[in-house]
Enzyme design. Structure first.
Site, PDB file in Angstrom:
ATOM      1  N   TYR A  50       0.798  -1.240  -0.023  1.00  8.49           N
ATOM      2  CA  TYR A  50      -0.023   0.157   0.153  1.00  8.49           C
ATOM      3  C   TYR A  50       0.918   1.273   0.092  1.00  8.49           C
ATOM      4  O   TYR A  50       1.697   1.669   1.071  1.00  8.49           O
ATOM      5  CB  TYR A  50      -1.007  -0.073   1.147  1.00  8.49           C
ATOM      6  CG  TYR A  50      -2.022  -1.091   0.888  1.00  8.49           C
ATOM      7  CD1 TYR A  50      -1.783  -2.337   0.763  1.00  8.49           C
ATOM      8  CD2 TYR A  50      -3.422  -0.665   0.413  1.00  8.49           C
ATOM      9  CE1 TYR A  50      -2.893  -3.433   0.515  1.00  8.49           C
ATOM     10  CE2 TYR A  50      -4.197  -1.428  -0.143  1.00  8.49           C
ATOM     11  CZ  TYR A  50      -4.016  -2.679  -0.122  1.00  8.49           C
ATOM     12  OH  TYR A  50      -5.064  -3.771  -0.283  1.00  8.49           O
ATOM     13  N   LYS A  83       3.434 -15.737  -0.085  1.00  9.16           N
ATOM     14  CA  LYS A  83       4.037 -16.077  -1.531  1.00  9.16           C
ATOM     15  C   LYS A  83       5.615 -16.123  -1.186  1.00  9.16           C
ATOM     16  O   LYS A  83       6.366 -15.619  -2.037  1.00  9.16           O
ATOM     17  CB  LYS A  83       3.498 -15.152  -2.679  1.00  9.16           C
ATOM     18  CG  LYS A  83       4.031 -15.604  -3.994  1.00  9.16           C
ATOM     19  CD  LYS A  83       3.217 -16.602  -4.543  1.00  9.16           C
ATOM     20  CE  LYS A  83       3.280 -16.652  -5.939  1.00  9.16           C
ATOM     21  NZ  LYS A  83       2.734 -18.043  -6.391  1.00  9.16           N
ATOM     22  N   ASP A  91      -1.669 -18.260  -4.095  1.00 11.70           N
ATOM     23  CA  ASP A  91      -2.307 -18.774  -5.196  1.00 11.70           C
ATOM     24  C   ASP A  91      -3.159 -20.036  -4.862  1.00 11.70           C
ATOM     25  O   ASP A  91      -4.392 -20.124  -5.318  1.00 11.70           O
ATOM     26  CB  ASP A  91      -1.553 -18.899  -6.412  1.00 11.70           C
ATOM     27  CG  ASP A  91      -0.216 -19.489  -6.149  1.00 11.70           C
ATOM     28  OD1 ASP A  91      -0.037 -19.658  -4.899  1.00 11.70           O
ATOM     29  OD2 ASP A  91       0.688 -19.981  -6.879  1.00 11.70           O
ATOM     30  N   ASP A  96      -6.544  -8.414   1.663  1.00 12.12           N
ATOM     31  CA  ASP A  96      -7.914  -7.397   1.063  1.00 12.12           C
ATOM     32  C   ASP A  96      -8.551  -8.309  -0.055  1.00 12.12           C
ATOM     33  O   ASP A  96      -9.807  -8.445   0.012  1.00 12.12           O
ATOM     34  CB  ASP A  96      -7.076  -6.336   0.350  1.00 12.12           C
ATOM     35  CG  ASP A  96      -8.328  -5.065  -0.137  1.00 12.12           C
ATOM     36  OD1 ASP A  96      -9.206  -5.241   0.565  1.00 12.12           O
ATOM     37  OD2 ASP A  96      -7.844  -4.343  -0.812  1.00 12.12           O
ATOM     38  N   ASP A 155     -12.346 -10.172   0.207  1.00  9.67           N
ATOM     39  CA  ASP A 155     -13.617 -10.086  -0.684  1.00  9.67           C
ATOM     40  C   ASP A 155     -13.955 -11.298  -1.134  1.00  9.67           C
ATOM     41  O   ASP A 155     -15.290 -11.783  -1.319  1.00  9.67           O
ATOM     42  CB  ASP A 155     -13.091  -9.155  -1.645  1.00  9.67           C
ATOM     43  CG  ASP A 155     -13.518  -7.673  -1.571  1.00  9.67           C
ATOM     44  OD1 ASP A 155     -13.632  -7.198  -0.710  1.00  9.67           O
ATOM     45  OD2 ASP A 155     -13.691  -6.849  -2.820  1.00  9.67           O
TER      46      ASP A 155
HETATM   47  P1  ATP Z   1     -12.850  -0.220  -2.641  1.00 14.96           P
HETATM   48  O1  ATP Z   1     -11.849  -0.292  -3.723  1.00 14.96           O
HETATM   49  O2  ATP Z   1     -13.342   1.319  -2.400  1.00 14.96           O
HETATM   50  O3  ATP Z   1     -12.762  -1.174  -1.763  1.00 14.96           O
HETATM   51  P2  ATP Z   1     -14.505  -1.659  -4.357  1.00 14.96           P
HETATM   52  O4  ATP Z   1     -14.038  -1.393  -5.978  1.00 14.96           O
HETATM   53  O5  ATP Z   1     -14.435  -2.802  -3.849  1.00 14.96           O
HETATM   54  O6  ATP Z   1     -14.390  -0.516  -3.701  1.00 14.96           O
HETATM   55  P3  ATP Z   1     -17.231  -1.247  -3.659  1.00 14.96           P
HETATM   56  O7  ATP Z   1     -17.523  -0.073  -3.807  1.00 14.96           O
HETATM   57  O8  ATP Z   1     -16.920  -1.915  -2.472  1.00 14.96           O
HETATM   58  O9  ATP Z   1     -16.054  -1.452  -4.946  1.00 14.96           O
HETATM   59  O10 ATP Z   1     -18.581  -2.278  -4.135  1.00 14.96           O
HETATM   60  C1  ATP Z   1     -18.569  -2.984  -5.465  1.00 14.96           C
HETATM   61  C2  ATP Z   1     -20.157  -3.303  -5.711  1.00 14.96           C
HETATM   62  O11 ATP Z   1     -20.470  -4.083  -4.974  1.00 14.96           O
HETATM   63  C3  ATP Z   1     -20.616  -1.890  -5.762  1.00 14.96           C
HETATM   64  O12 ATP Z   1     -20.716  -1.277  -6.861  1.00 14.96           O
HETATM   65  C4  ATP Z   1     -21.945  -2.257  -5.480  1.00 14.96           C
HETATM   66  O13 ATP Z   1     -22.821  -2.727  -6.569  1.00 14.96           O
HETATM   67  C5  ATP Z   1     -21.755  -3.476  -4.581  1.00 14.96           C
HETATM   68  N1  ATP Z   1     -21.859  -3.194  -2.742  1.00 14.96           N
HETATM   69  C6  ATP Z   1     -20.889  -2.943  -2.225  1.00 14.96           C
HETATM   70  N2  ATP Z   1     -21.296  -2.681  -0.937  1.00 14.96           N
HETATM   71  C7  ATP Z   1     -22.448  -2.812  -1.067  1.00 14.96           C
HETATM   72  C8  ATP Z   1     -23.489  -2.571  -0.009  1.00 14.96           C
HETATM   73  N3  ATP Z   1     -23.381  -2.484   1.221  1.00 14.96           N
HETATM   74  N4  ATP Z   1     -24.877  -3.135  -0.196  1.00 14.96           N
HETATM   75  C9  ATP Z   1     -24.979  -3.356  -1.639  1.00 14.96           C
HETATM   76  N5  ATP Z   1     -24.429  -3.504  -2.580  1.00 14.96           N
HETATM   77  C10 ATP Z   1     -22.882  -3.190  -2.504  1.00 14.96           C
END
Ligand code: ATP
Length: 373
Positions: A145, A198, A231, A255, A259
Site C-alpha cells: 500500500y 508467497k 494462489d 484485502d 472480498d
Molecule cells: P474499494 O476499492 O473502495 O474497496 P470496490 O471496488 O471494492 O471499492 P465497492 O464500492 O466496495 O467496490 O463495491 C463494489 C460493488 O458491490 C458496488 O458497486 C455495489 O454494487 C456492490 N456493493 C458494495 N457494497 C454494497 C452494499 N453495502 N450493499 C449493496 N451493494 C454493495
C-alpha cells in the site's frame, strides 16, 4: 476482541465514538448503523455519545481536504471510531486536498490489524453448499500500500514515463504483532491459524513474514498452524472454506481474500470489519463507497452494523465492561434474525427492503430480543 491494552480511565465516564459517514452509500449505511447502535445504547444504558465529523467530499468542500487535521486529532481522542466507506479513488491529488481517510487513519492511529470475519448464515444462499465461519486477520499498515509504507513520499513512483515501481514493506515488528493478533484470536475460536504468503517468489519479504509468524506460532503450541501459498489459497477457499478458522496474511493478500470470502458468504454488503491497534479501534465496512447505488436507499447496511458490533466487543474488553459485549452480541443476533427472513432483505440479497427499513427491522429485533417490544 483480542488483548486490547487496558484503558487507564475508569468506565462510566461516557464513551465517545467519533462517527464519519464518508462518501457514496456511506451516509445511508452510517445512519442505519447508528440507529441500531443508539437503540442498544438506550436499552442497555451504555452511555455512549456520538460525535459527528466530516471527511471525504464534504470535508473537501468545507475544509479543502478530505481529512482535516482536526478530525485526525478527534479520532486520536475518541474511545472508538466509526468510518463509513470513502470514495478515495475519485478524490483529487493530494496537492488538491485528496487524502484517503481510511488509509491515513490506519497509519496515523497505528491500526495494524484488520479483522475481517466471513460466515454463512441461515437461509442466505451462498455460492457454495457449505457452512463456514472464518476470520481473516490482515496486516493493515505495511505491504504494497503505497500510501502507508513510507514515512514521507509514496511507495509507488515512476522514474520514466514507461517504468513504474511499487515498493512492498514487510517488517519483523509488523509481522510479529499481526501474527500475535491472529494466534490470540484463534485461541478464542477453533485454534487453527492458516498463514497465507508467497514466499516461494517473494523470498525476502514474505520470507521474513513467514519466519516471524513461525516464531510466534511456537509460542502458541495449543494452536494448529498451517501455511498456504496465496494462489493455492484462492482455490482452497472456494473448494473448502469450512477448513479455515483464522487466516493470517499480509495487507494486499488479505484485502483480496476477504472480498472472496465475503462473496462466498453471500455478498459484499455483509462484510463487517474492525481495524485495531494497541489503543484505538475503527469500525469500517469491508467494501467501498459503491457510488452506483448511492442515494437510492438500496444499500445493505449489514456490513457497518456488524462492524459496530465488533467495536462494542473490543470496547468491552478494553473497559472491562461485559455490558458492551452483551450489546455487541445483541446486535449480531438481531442482524442474523433479520437476515434469515427473505422478505426483510435488501436488494443485493434478492429482497426489496430499503436501507432505512432494514435498519428499523434490526432495531425492532434488538428491542424484541431485549424483551422491550
Ligand atoms: P474499494 O476499492 O473502495 O474497496 P470496490 O471496488 O471494492 O471499492 P465497492 O464500492 O466496495 O467496490 O463495491 C463494489 C460493488 O458491490 C458496488 O458497486 C455495489 O454494487 C456492490 N456493493 C458494495 N457494497 C454494497 C452494499 N453495502 N450493499 C449493496 N451493494 C454493495
Amino acid at each position: 476482541m483480542v488483548n486490547p491494552s487496558r484503558a487507564e480511565k475508569p468506565r462510566y465516564t461516557p464513551l465517545r465514538l467519533l462517527v464519519m459517514e464518508g462518501d457514496g452509500i456511506g451516509p445511508e449505511i452510517t445512519a442505519a448503523a447508528l440507529h441500531v447502535l443508539d437503540t442498544v445504547n438506550d436499552i442497555l444504558d451504555l452511555r455512549i455519545t456520538f460525535v459527528p465529523a466530516e471527511v471525504g467530499f464534504r470535508a473537501l468542500k468545507s475544509h479543502g481536504t478530505t481529512l482535516p487535521d482536526s478530525v485526525v486529532e478527534q479520532a486520536t481522542q475518541a474511545d472508538g471510531i466509526v468510518l463509513g466507506p470513502v470514495a478515495h479513488n475519485d478524490y483529487p491529488p493530494a496537492a488538491h486536498g485528496g487524502v484517503n481517510p481510511s488509509g491515513e487513519l490506519r497509519k496515523q492511529l497505528d491500526l495494524f490489524a484488520n479483522i475481517r470475519p466471513a460466515r454463512t448464515r441461515d437461509n442466505i444462499a451462498s455460492t457454495i453448499a457449505q457452512v463456514f465461519d472464518l476470520v481473516i486477520v490482515r496486516e493493515n499498515t505495511e505491504g504494497f500500500y503505497s500510501d502507508r509504507s513510507m514515512h514521507a513520499g509514496t511507495g509507488e513512483f515512476m522514474p520514466t514515463p514507461d517504468l513504474a515501481i511499487a515498493l512492498r514493506k514487510v517488517s519483523a515488528h509488523g509481522s510479529r504483532r499481526i501474527a500475535r493478533q491472529a494466534f490470540a484470536l484463534a485461541r478464542q475460536r477453533r485454534r487453527k491459524v492458516t498463514t497465507v504468503h508467497k514466499a516461494n517468489v517473494l523470498r525476502v519479504s514474505d520470507g521474513l513474514f513467514l519466519r516471524c509468524v513461525r516464531e510466534v506460532a511456537a509460542e502458541y503450541g495449543d494452536v494448529v498452524h498451517e501455511e498456504r501459498l496465496i494462489d493455492a489459497m484462492t482455490a482452497l477457499l472456494i473448494r473448502d472454506p469450512h477448513a479455515f478458522d483464522v487466516v493470517l496474511t499480509t495487507n494486499m493478500f488479505g484485502d483480496i481474500l476477504s472480498d472472496e470470502a465475503c462473496e462466498l458468504a453471500g455478498g459484499l454488503g455483509l462484510g463487517a470489519s474492525l481495524n485495531l491497534g494497541e489503543n484505538h479501534a475503527m469500525a469500517q465496512a469491508q467494501h467501498g463507497a459503491a457510488p452506483d447505488i448511492a442515494g437510492k436507499d438500496v444499500a445493505n447496511p449489514s456490513s457497518l452494523i456488524g462492524s459496530t458490533a465488533m467495536l462494542l466487543s473490543w470496547l468491552s474488553a478494553r473497559h472491562d465492561d461485559p455490558k458492551l459485549a452483551q450489546a455487541g452480541k445483541l446486535i449480531d443476533r438481531a442482524l442474523d434474525a433479520v437476515l434469515s427472513q427473505p422478505a426483510l432483505r435488501t436488494r443485493d440479497l434478492g429482497g426489496d427492503t430499503g436501507t432505512r427499513a432494514f435498519a428499523e427491522a434490526v432495531a425492532d429485533n434488538v428491542r424484541d430480543l431485549a424483551g422491550q417490544n
